[in-house]
Design a protein around this motif. Structure first.
Motif, mmCIF file in Angstrom:
data_model
loop_
_atom_site.group_PDB
_atom_site.id
_atom_site.type_symbol
_atom_site.label_atom_id
_atom_site.label_comp_id
_atom_site.label_asym_id
_atom_site.label_seq_id
_atom_site.Cartn_x
_atom_site.Cartn_y
_atom_site.Cartn_z
ATOM 1 N N LYS B 344 17.479 -28.682 5.651
ATOM 2 C CA LYS B 344 16.983 -27.884 6.772
ATOM 3 C C LYS B 344 16.995 -26.395 6.468
ATOM 4 O O LYS B 344 16.126 -25.634 6.887
ATOM 5 C CB LYS B 344 17.898 -28.173 7.960
ATOM 6 N N ASN B 345 18.004 -25.952 5.716
ATOM 7 C CA ASN B 345 18.141 -24.518 5.471
ATOM 8 C C ASN B 345 17.932 -24.119 4.007
ATOM 9 O O ASN B 345 18.009 -22.946 3.665
ATOM 10 C CB ASN B 345 19.526 -24.031 5.915
ATOM 11 N N GLY B 346 17.677 -25.106 3.160
ATOM 12 C CA GLY B 346 17.494 -24.785 1.738
ATOM 13 C C GLY B 346 16.079 -24.304 1.461
ATOM 14 O O GLY B 346 15.174 -24.462 2.290
ATOM 15 N N PRO B 347 15.863 -23.674 0.317
ATOM 16 C CA PRO B 347 14.544 -23.135 0.008
ATOM 17 C C PRO B 347 13.476 -24.214 -0.161
ATOM 18 O O PRO B 347 13.774 -25.325 -0.598
ATOM 19 C CB PRO B 347 14.767 -22.382 -1.308
ATOM 20 N N ILE B 348 12.244 -23.855 0.192
ATOM 21 C CA ILE B 348 11.097 -24.744 0.000
ATOM 22 C C ILE B 348 10.364 -24.235 -1.232
ATOM 23 O O ILE B 348 10.109 -23.035 -1.339
ATOM 24 C CB ILE B 348 10.152 -24.664 1.208
ATOM 25 N N VAL B 349 10.035 -25.141 -2.147
ATOM 26 C CA VAL B 349 9.371 -24.703 -3.374
ATOM 27 C C VAL B 349 7.998 -25.347 -3.470
ATOM 28 O O VAL B 349 7.867 -26.558 -3.375
ATOM 29 C CB VAL B 349 10.226 -25.066 -4.612
ATOM 30 N N PHE B 350 6.962 -24.522 -3.635
ATOM 31 C CA PHE B 350 5.592 -25.020 -3.845
ATOM 32 C C PHE B 350 5.304 -24.971 -5.341
ATOM 33 O O PHE B 350 5.578 -23.972 -5.997
ATOM 34 C CB PHE B 350 4.566 -24.132 -3.133
ATOM 35 N N ARG B 351 4.742 -26.055 -5.862
ATOM 36 C CA ARG B 351 4.349 -26.067 -7.270
ATOM 37 C C ARG B 351 2.938 -26.590 -7.406
ATOM 38 O O ARG B 351 2.421 -27.275 -6.519
ATOM 39 C CB ARG B 351 5.268 -26.979 -8.083
ATOM 40 N N LEU B 352 2.308 -26.263 -8.535
ATOM 41 C CA LEU B 352 0.988 -26.807 -8.826
ATOM 42 C C LEU B 352 1.179 -28.097 -9.624
ATOM 43 O O LEU B 352 2.090 -28.175 -10.451
ATOM 44 C CB LEU B 352 0.172 -25.812 -9.655
ATOM 45 N N PRO B 353 0.341 -29.113 -9.406
ATOM 46 C CA PRO B 353 0.517 -30.351 -10.171
ATOM 47 C C PRO B 353 0.228 -30.104 -11.654
ATOM 48 O O PRO B 353 -0.703 -29.374 -11.996
ATOM 49 C CB PRO B 353 -0.517 -31.291 -9.553
#
Lengths: 329, 368
Positions: B344-353
């Motif tokens: 809930k409070n941890g970082p969200i990481v976006f990556r490219l496939p």
């Protein structure tokens, strides 16, 4: 202009030259002093020396590219801020802020009338002073340093300019304006040791005329040569003068000169030694002393209260006449 | 003797150089364009001490002269009626005559002696990086949006160029989010160093890159970062600030991992953002196994939408700033995105496939 072109302020000179020699110039310097005391000249000399590329120990060289650009008023790393309108606003600081944090050579920001910074502007400046970027120097000038936020003052190295001594002023006016010692001494007294004020007076084309006028009036008042009716006319014409307080100060100086001559003789340092002898037979020391007190009181009233100038003048002139008449020399 | 130039080329060059003018400066040299002609080329330069731009136009002729041109020169050239412009400088008084068709300007130029030097940096042996302009532009656009526009911490107004022996890492953050993009290729051999380039300067560079077709050479001397585009030389003064170490911020594990369709998610977040309110524009994401719910509830009303995703790991329910999500959805150059959550409070990481070189990290909003 380098420090070598400036006169006096031994203490400030020693501190700044020492700091430049050891490379320990404070990131924020506050120079305070009344208007005309030389804040800007010293601030600019310090800025030039800090920016100079071929500094010879403790003063700018005056020849390198940096000094030439500085003297031409187009040094790219010198930021000169002065109030726009009545205040010095946050926008003025913001416009420069981007440059403060960049890599590069020394940069100097000179802020004139620093006490006129708005609360936002001084908060923004404070933020920079708290963690000053390397080789960025602030020079703050202020005639009223007590109006600056204490948080800013406490982060500055403070210097207060002192009035110049008579000899320093004579030297200054001889160098810059080629004035005779006699006239220079008069200007030194009139300007109360403020070089800016003295230079302004020296450049005033009507100055000689005003001196002659005041000297003549001082003498004729002491000799009681006017009738009361003439004195009333005189009060009216004086009250319309824009430079009234300056004119009255000149009168005070001449009476003081006469008093010194009467008490100490001709060996005392006099403003106008040639004119002093004339006074001997005209007025007594007691009358001159009282005349001085009356004029000082009038000057104070004119300066601090909303008194009717003409009525105040009439009263004082009539009283002067009575004093001089009751104790002739 | 006059120089004859094509109006189009001169106009385009002036528009590029003009970006480095500082119009509000009280200093004449900083608000004027420096013009110089030699027997082989014509050089236009401008600097506001943050940026230096120099455009070099090839020109053959005998004429040689220099002057500072007033900032109106760009508009003057743009509005000239002819396709060719003749220009000559009087070396005595720096007056510039511009003639085009039946229009004739006589401009009072200034002495160029006080113009701050715009010398090209000399790159050290092997310490230059050559990039395709379109590719470099793409890279910058994927990074630069995360820079802070607040003044309080100058380091976060910049993009960190971290040169390592085999690669260049671009790092940008405003403390709420972070972008890391690695650029690498065989044959590069850099001395490791960190250079913090102001985002403001890079935004100007982007406008020039989009019009350029020449390769970009990138190099630095530790005080400035130079981008050499052949006919255009662009240098930005570096920020003299410490940049924090970011390696500890990026999580090595994740509790939930999903892949989603970028454009569907973008449309959905844009719709949700209509109801999201300042200051943090919060929206709620509920991530399940095969669906993600995008929800928002504010004083204006409520909205809910379901997106299909492919997920693995735990369910997670969190709040994020919708603007931060929109930024990455708009900038990412792929149709499928991988998103990793850490509770809930941890970082969200976006990556490219299938692309390890890029990541975008956002911190969720803490809700009690």
């Amino acid at each position: 202009m380098g420090f070598k072109d400036l006169i006096g302020q031994a203490e400030l000179r020693r501190a700044l030259e020492g700091a430049l020699r050891t490379g320990a110039v404070s990131h924020a310097v506050l120079i305070s002093g009344p208007p005309g005391s030389g804040k800007k000249s010293w601030g600019l000399a310090l800025a030039e020396a800090v920016l100079c590329m071929e500094r010879e120990g403790r003063d700018s060289c005056g020849r390198c590219l940096s000094c030439r650009q500085f003297r031409a008023g187009c040094h790219p790393d010198f930021f000169h801020l002065r109030p726009e309108g009545r205040r010095l606003g946050i926008d003025q600081i913001r416009r420069l802020r981007g440059r403060f944090f960049l890599e590069g050579d020394s940069r100097v920001c000179l802020i004139e009338e620093a006490e006129l910074m708005t609360a936002e502007a001084s908060a923004s400046l404070l933020k920079i002073l708290e963690e000053p970027p390397p080789r960025l120097y602030f020079i703050l000038l202020s005639g009223r340093p007590r109006q600056l936020p204490r948080t800013i003052v406490s982060r500055c190295q403070r210097f207060t300019l002192r009035p110049l001594t008579g000899e320093e002023m004579v030297e200054l006016l001889r160098q810059r304006q080629g004035l005779s010692p006699e006239k220079a001494l008069l200007l030194s007294r009139l300007s109360k040791g403020l070089p800016g004020v003295a230079l302004e007076l020296a450049e005033d084309p009507l100055f000689e005329k005003r001196i002659a006028e005041a000297s003549k009036l001082a003498y004729s008042l002491a000799a009681c040569s006017q009738t009361p009716r003439e004195l009333l006319f005189l009060a009216e014409s004086l009250s319309e003068r824009e430079d009234l307080s300056f004119f009255l100060e000149l009168l005070c100086l001449f009476y003081r000169d006469a008093l010194i001559y009467l008490l100490c003789g001709s060996r005392a340092p006099l403003l106008q030694p040639s004119a002093a002898e004339r006074w001997a037979g005209v007025a007594s020391a007691a009358a001159l002393e009282e005349a001085l007190a009356l004029l000082q009181k009038l000057l104070q009233e004119l300066g601090e209260t909303n008194v009717n100038r003409r009525l105040a003048l009439e009263g004082t002139l009539l009283q002067l006449k009575r004093r001089f008449a009751s104790c002739p020399g | 003797m006059s120089i004859i130039l094509s109006k189009e080329i001169l106009s385009r060059s002036l528009e590029i150089v003009e970006k480095a003018l500082s119009r509000q400066s009280p200093l004449l040299p900083l608000k004027n364009i420096h013009f110089e002609s030699s027997s082989q080329s014509i050089t236009l330069s401008a600097t506001n001490m943050e940026l230096q731009i120099k455009v070099i136009l090839p020109y053959e002729g005998e004429y040689s002269g220099k002057a500072l041109l007033p900032p109106q020169i760009t508009e003057i050239v743009r509005l000239m009626p002819s396709t060719e412009i003749s220009l000559d400088v009087d070396p005595e008084n720096y007056q510039v005559n511009l003639t085009g068709g039946r229009t004739r300007y006589n401009l009072f130029g200034a002495d160029p002696a006080d113009f701050p030097a715009v010398e090209k940096l000399a790159p050290a042996e092997g310490e230059t990086m050559s990039l395709d302009p379109a590719e470099f532009s793409q890279i910058l656009k994927m990074v630069i949006f995360a820079a802070s526009t607040e003044e309080s911490r100058p380091a976060f107004n910049g993009v960190l160029f971290e040169f390592k022996e085999d690669r260049l890492s671009l790092i940008c953050s405003d403390t709420y989010r972070l972008v890391v993009k690695n650029v690498s290729a065989a044959g590069w051999n850099f001395t490791p160093r960190r250079c913090l380039v102001p985002a403001k300067a890079l935004r100007e560079l982007l406008r020039i890159l989009d019009q350029s077709e020449d390769k970009v050479l990138l190099y630095t001397d530790g005080k400035k970062m130079a981008f050499d585009l052949g006919s255009v030389y662009f240098a930005a003064a570096l920020l003299n600030e410490k940049y924090p170490d970011i390696s500890s911020v990026i999580p090595q594990r994740f509790s939930t991992r999903i892949s989603l369709n970028r454009s569907e998610m973008e449309k959905s977040v844009v719709r949700a953002a209509l109801l999201a309110e300042a200051p943090n524009y919060a929206i709620n994401l509920f991530v399940g196994r095969d669906a993600m719910k995008v929800r928002v509830s504010s004083q204006v009303g409520r909205m809910e939408e379901e997106l299909s995703i492919e997920g693995e790991g735990e369910e997670v329910d969190l709040y994020v700033n919708s603007r931060f999500i929109m930024d990455i959805l708009r900038a990412a150059p792929a149709e499928t995105l991988i998103v990793e959550f850490n509770g809930k409070n941890g970082p969200i990481v976006f990556r490219l496939p299938e692309d390890e070189s890029y990541l975008y990290l956002v911190l969720p909003i803490k809700m009690d």
